[in-house]
Design a protein around this motif. Structure first.
Motif, mmCIF file in Angstrom:
data_model
loop_
_atom_site.group_PDB
_atom_site.id
_atom_site.type_symbol
_atom_site.label_atom_id
_atom_site.label_comp_id
_atom_site.label_asym_id
_atom_site.label_seq_id
_atom_site.Cartn_x
_atom_site.Cartn_y
_atom_site.Cartn_z
ATOM 1 N N HIS A 136 0.845 -1.202 0.000
ATOM 2 C CA HIS A 136 0.000 0.000 0.000
ATOM 3 C C HIS A 136 0.876 1.246 0.000
ATOM 4 O O HIS A 136 2.057 1.188 0.335
ATOM 5 N N GLN A 137 0.250 2.372 -0.336
ATOM 6 C CA GLN A 137 0.934 3.637 -0.083
ATOM 7 C C GLN A 137 1.229 3.681 1.412
ATOM 8 O O GLN A 137 0.548 3.012 2.210
ATOM 9 N N LEU A 178 -6.970 -2.133 13.560
ATOM 10 C CA LEU A 178 -6.199 -3.226 14.136
ATOM 11 C C LEU A 178 -7.068 -4.017 15.093
ATOM 12 O O LEU A 178 -7.643 -3.459 16.031
ATOM 13 N N GLY A 179 -7.170 -5.326 14.847
ATOM 14 C CA GLY A 179 -7.902 -6.215 15.748
ATOM 15 C C GLY A 179 -6.933 -6.776 16.774
ATOM 16 O O GLY A 179 -5.994 -6.106 17.202
ATOM 17 N N ASP A 180 -7.150 -8.025 17.177
ATOM 18 C CA ASP A 180 -6.263 -8.649 18.163
ATOM 19 C C ASP A 180 -4.842 -8.774 17.631
ATOM 20 O O ASP A 180 -3.894 -8.382 18.268
ATOM 21 N N TYR A 181 -4.684 -9.348 16.458
ATOM 22 C CA TYR A 181 -3.353 -9.536 15.879
ATOM 23 C C TYR A 181 -3.274 -9.110 14.428
ATOM 24 O O TYR A 181 -2.191 -8.998 13.870
ATOM 25 N N LEU A 182 -4.422 -8.922 13.803
ATOM 26 C CA LEU A 182 -4.463 -8.633 12.372
ATOM 27 C C LEU A 182 -5.160 -7.311 12.100
ATOM 28 O O LEU A 182 -5.994 -6.860 12.872
ATOM 29 N N PHE A 183 -4.799 -6.712 10.976
ATOM 30 C CA PHE A 183 -5.450 -5.488 10.533
ATOM 31 C C PHE A 183 -6.675 -5.852 9.711
ATOM 32 O O PHE A 183 -6.704 -6.863 9.016
ATOM 33 N N GLY A 184 -7.688 -4.983 9.803
ATOM 34 C CA GLY A 184 -8.880 -5.135 8.985
ATOM 35 C C GLY A 184 -8.797 -4.184 7.811
ATOM 36 O O GLY A 184 -7.898 -4.272 6.982
ATOM 37 N N ASN A 185 -9.685 -3.229 7.786
ATOM 38 C CA ASN A 185 -9.747 -2.258 6.706
ATOM 39 C C ASN A 185 -8.494 -1.382 6.680
ATOM 40 O O ASN A 185 -8.127 -0.776 7.679
ATOM 41 N N ILE A 186 -7.853 -1.296 5.518
ATOM 42 C CA ILE A 186 -6.695 -0.412 5.321
ATOM 43 C C ILE A 186 -7.143 0.699 4.388
ATOM 44 O O ILE A 186 -7.596 0.434 3.265
ATOM 45 N N GLU A 187 -7.045 1.933 4.853
ATOM 46 C CA GLU A 187 -7.621 3.067 4.117
ATOM 47 C C GLU A 187 -6.757 3.570 2.968
ATOM 48 O O GLU A 187 -7.273 4.218 2.068
ATOM 49 N N THR A 188 -5.470 3.320 3.000
ATOM 50 C CA THR A 188 -4.601 3.834 1.935
ATOM 51 C C THR A 188 -4.738 2.964 0.685
ATOM 52 O O THR A 188 -5.051 1.778 0.773
ATOM 53 N N PRO A 189 -4.508 3.551 -0.486
ATOM 54 C CA PRO A 189 -4.665 2.787 -1.738
ATOM 55 C C PRO A 189 -3.665 1.621 -1.840
ATOM 56 O O PRO A 189 -2.508 1.740 -1.446
ATOM 57 N N LEU A 190 -4.172 0.514 -2.378
ATOM 58 C CA LEU A 190 -3.329 -0.641 -2.677
ATOM 59 C C LEU A 190 -2.538 -0.312 -3.937
ATOM 60 O O LEU A 190 -3.120 0.067 -4.956
ATOM 61 N N VAL A 191 -1.217 -0.456 -3.868
ATOM 62 C CA VAL A 191 -0.363 -0.181 -5.024
ATOM 63 C C VAL A 191 -0.225 -1.432 -5.881
ATOM 64 O O VAL A 191 -0.414 -1.396 -7.093
ATOM 65 N N VAL A 192 0.098 -2.562 -5.231
ATOM 66 C CA VAL A 192 0.284 -3.812 -5.966
ATOM 67 C C VAL A 192 0.224 -4.984 -4.986
ATOM 68 O O VAL A 192 0.517 -4.820 -3.799
ATOM 69 N N SER A 193 -0.167 -6.140 -5.496
ATOM 70 C CA SER A 193 -0.096 -7.390 -4.737
ATOM 71 C C SER A 193 0.915 -8.281 -5.427
ATOM 72 O O SER A 193 0.974 -8.320 -6.657
ATOM 73 N N GLY A 213 9.349 -18.618 -0.193
ATOM 74 C CA GLY A 213 8.960 -17.396 0.496
ATOM 75 C C GLY A 213 9.555 -16.129 -0.100
ATOM 76 O O GLY A 213 9.431 -15.056 0.466
ATOM 77 N N GLU A 214 10.171 -16.238 -1.269
ATOM 78 C CA GLU A 214 10.840 -15.093 -1.887
ATOM 79 C C GLU A 214 9.890 -14.326 -2.809
ATOM 80 O O GLU A 214 9.030 -14.915 -3.452
ATOM 81 N N PHE A 215 10.109 -13.027 -2.858
ATOM 82 C CA PHE A 215 9.320 -12.192 -3.766
ATOM 83 C C PHE A 215 10.169 -11.020 -4.232
ATOM 84 O O PHE A 215 11.185 -10.680 -3.630
ATOM 85 N N SER A 216 9.739 -10.425 -5.308
ATOM 86 C CA SER A 216 10.385 -9.228 -5.825
ATOM 87 C C SER A 216 9.370 -8.492 -6.683
ATOM 88 O O SER A 216 8.625 -9.112 -7.434
ATOM 89 N N VAL A 217 9.329 -7.188 -6.515
ATOM 90 C CA VAL A 217 8.373 -6.375 -7.268
ATOM 91 C C VAL A 217 9.016 -5.035 -7.604
ATOM 92 O O VAL A 217 9.613 -4.396 -6.741
ATOM 93 N N MET A 218 8.917 -4.639 -8.873
ATOM 94 C CA MET A 218 9.441 -3.338 -9.286
ATOM 95 C C MET A 218 8.424 -2.263 -8.911
ATOM 96 O O MET A 218 7.224 -2.440 -9.124
ATOM 97 N N LEU A 219 8.935 -1.170 -8.334
ATOM 98 C CA LEU A 219 8.080 -0.060 -7.910
ATOM 99 C C LEU A 219 8.790 1.255 -8.195
ATOM 100 O O LEU A 219 10.026 1.323 -8.157
#
Length: 156
Positions: free
Chosen positions: A69-70, A79-94, A101-107
């Protein structure tokens, strides 16, 4: 001798032309990292046989979707007990991790917040002093390295 001089001039001209051309190198930057899962009792315990402590079960690479996200402040997510619910900032990429377990993303350069997608919400456990959730800064032509440890089912 005249042919030789012409070849030298031609060589110098070609050399000059190619050395003055700018290469159109595409710049790449973004986030690279690895995601691990940790659960259960992580407290060191004494062994009766050796009377020394042993290391608890380690972190295991895990397949997860990571939502980038931004840059998100703690006040911009529920924030709930351990996890976040609604995230208000825009999603940039998934992005999906591989089996290791490896990942890479150009931004583009900027500041971002990272969350793993869990069954009942979104996980992040790193905060900076200003209250931003798992902040990562991407600089021009640089890869930011991260390690995400998902440990909401672990006890320390």
């Amino acid at each position: 001798m005249n042919k030789f001089s012409n070849l030298i001039y031609l060589f110098i001209l070609v050399l000059f032309v190619f050395s003055s051309c700018k290469t159109n190198k595409t710049s790449t930057q973004g986030i690279k990292g690895k995601v691990f899962w940790v659960e259960g009792n992580q407290m060191p315990q004494a062994s009766q046989e050796t009377a020394t402590s042993f290391s608890p079960a380690g972190k295991k690479p895990v397949i997860r979707t990571i939502n980038i996200h931004q840059l998100t402040h703690i006040n911009e997510a529920n924030l709930g007990d351990y996890l976040f619910g609604n995230i208000e900032t825009p999603l940039v990429v998934s992005v999906e991790t591989n089996n290791e377990g490896e990942f890479s993303v150009m931004l583009p350069p900027g500041k971002y917040s990272l969350f793993t997608v869990e069954e009942k919400g979104y996980f992040a456990s790193i905060f900076d002093l200003d209250g931003y959730i798992h902040p990562v800064k991407v600089e021009k032509n640089e890869w930011s390295q991260v390690e995400i440890i998902i440990d909401y089912k672990a006890s320390y």
